[in-house]
Design an enzyme around this catalytic site. Structure first.
Site, PDB file in Angstrom:
ATOM      1  N   HIS A  47       0.729  -1.209   0.002  1.00  0.00           N
ATOM      2  CA  HIS A  47      -0.022  -0.054   0.089  1.00  0.00           C
ATOM      3  C   HIS A  47       0.906   1.043   0.009  1.00  0.00           C
ATOM      4  O   HIS A  47       0.294   2.207  -0.215  1.00  0.00           O
ATOM      5  CB  HIS A  47      -0.988  -0.136   1.257  1.00  0.00           C
ATOM      6  CG  HIS A  47      -1.806  -1.138   1.162  1.00  0.00           C
ATOM      7  ND1 HIS A  47      -2.811  -1.177   0.156  1.00  0.00           N
ATOM      8  CD2 HIS A  47      -2.217  -2.329   2.063  1.00  0.00           C
ATOM      9  CE1 HIS A  47      -3.587  -2.115   0.343  1.00  0.00           C
ATOM     10  NE2 HIS A  47      -3.460  -2.881   1.362  1.00  0.00           N
ATOM     11  N   GLU A 148      -5.790 -12.523   6.522  1.00  0.00           N
ATOM     12  CA  GLU A 148      -6.725 -11.264   6.182  1.00  0.00           C
ATOM     13  C   GLU A 148      -8.040 -11.714   5.530  1.00  0.00           C
ATOM     14  O   GLU A 148      -8.607 -10.644   5.082  1.00  0.00           O
ATOM     15  CB  GLU A 148      -5.922  -9.932   5.889  1.00  0.00           C
ATOM     16  CG  GLU A 148      -4.931 -10.292   4.683  1.00  0.00           C
ATOM     17  CD  GLU A 148      -4.119  -9.096   4.446  1.00  0.00           C
ATOM     18  OE1 GLU A 148      -4.080  -8.169   4.733  1.00  0.00           O
ATOM     19  OE2 GLU A 148      -3.099  -9.681   3.678  1.00  0.00           O
ATOM     20  N   ASP A 174      -8.654  -5.583   6.016  1.00  0.00           N
ATOM     21  CA  ASP A 174      -8.712  -6.540   5.033  1.00  0.00           C
ATOM     22  C   ASP A 174      -9.563  -7.631   5.726  1.00  0.00           C
ATOM     23  O   ASP A 174     -10.892  -8.105   5.166  1.00  0.00           O
ATOM     24  CB  ASP A 174      -7.643  -7.058   4.525  1.00  0.00           C
ATOM     25  CG  ASP A 174      -7.122  -6.023   3.463  1.00  0.00           C
ATOM     26  OD1 ASP A 174      -7.758  -5.203   2.735  1.00  0.00           O
ATOM     27  OD2 ASP A 174      -5.747  -6.146   3.201  1.00  0.00           O
TER      28      ASP A 174
END
Length: 249
Positions: A47, A148, A174
């Site tokens: 990310h 996740e 997530d």
């Protein structure tokens, strides 16, 4: 310098290891964080805005302060993992792991023969040959699958049982999205999922990890009390915003 072996020993003795989380492509900012008492510094390549060249410079900045350089991969990409390890990465956090067999296959690329099939060559990670024999015969990166998704939770026990896995790292945002309520950590389903992952870790004798995103010490202590031992604390961007947010009031 703190090494993968040092952190592995810390976790196996039931102690906590706290890391910083870098999302901005700045070796200077990495050096600021590395001087704050962290055990490791993770470059977020999923990310964050950091590429492999900048990651290498971040690793140098971390090492200068005795902090172990980690990376969170964008996916279970074995060839990117190999390149990062050659740059001196000590630990890999791998997102969205849902199968023990898939992770075993990925991990084989991170371990030198005969344990795996990592490519052997001269690189910064072995000081361009000066520590070649030591790295070849003794180095094993810290390998941390992220749990996740619903499927990841279901497979957590099998993943944690893999001998090359050092910890499971729970991805709260997530996971909450996979459970149908993104960002809501108060649902019974989320609490059950967290408990299942922690139980899988306890049964396998592995550490449970998590990212405490808000850079507040009360939150960090709460994660420790919940049983998490490999903890990423805040991010570079969140820490900056946390300090200056009162100006918006």
């Amino acid at each position: 310098m703190t090494s993968a072996a040092d952190i592995r020993s810390t976790l196996r003795h039931g102690r906590s290891s706290i890391g910083a989380w870098l999302t901005l492509p700045s070796p200077e900012l990495a050096e600021c964080l590395a001087g704050c008492g962290f055990d490791w510094l993770a470059v977020d390549m999923e990310h964050g805005a950091i590429g492999i060249e900048t990651a290498g410079r971040v690793f140098i900045a971390a090492e200068r302060h005795g902090v172990a350089p980690f990376a969170r991969l964008p996916s279970a990409d074995p060839y990117l993992a190999r390149r990062l390890l050659d740059q001196g990465c000590q630990g890999l956090i791998v997102p969205v792991v849902e199968s023990a067999e898939d992770f075993r296959a990925f991990a084989s690329h991170c371990l030198y023969p005969p344990a795996g099939k990592r490519g052997v060559g001269l690189s910064r990670g072995n000081q361009f040959g000066d520590s070649f024999d030591t790295m070849l015969n003794h180095f094993q990166p810290l390998l941390v699958p992220q749990i996740e998704t619903r499927a990841g939770v279901a497979a957590a026990a099998a993943i944690a049982a893999l001998p090359m896995v050092d910890a499971l790292f729970l991805g709260p945002y997530d996971l909450s999205a996979s459970l149908g309520q993104a960002g809501n950590f108060a649902t019974p389903a989320f609490a059950d999922a967290m408990a299942e992952v922690r139980h899988a870790c306890a049964e396998a004798g592995k550490a449970a990890g998590i990212h405490q995103v808000a850079p507040v010490l009360d939150g960090l202590e709460a994660r420790k009390e919940e049983g998490f031992r490999l903890i990423a604390f805040g991010t570079d961007a969140q820490a900056i915003r946390h300090v200056f947010a009162p100006l918006k009031a």
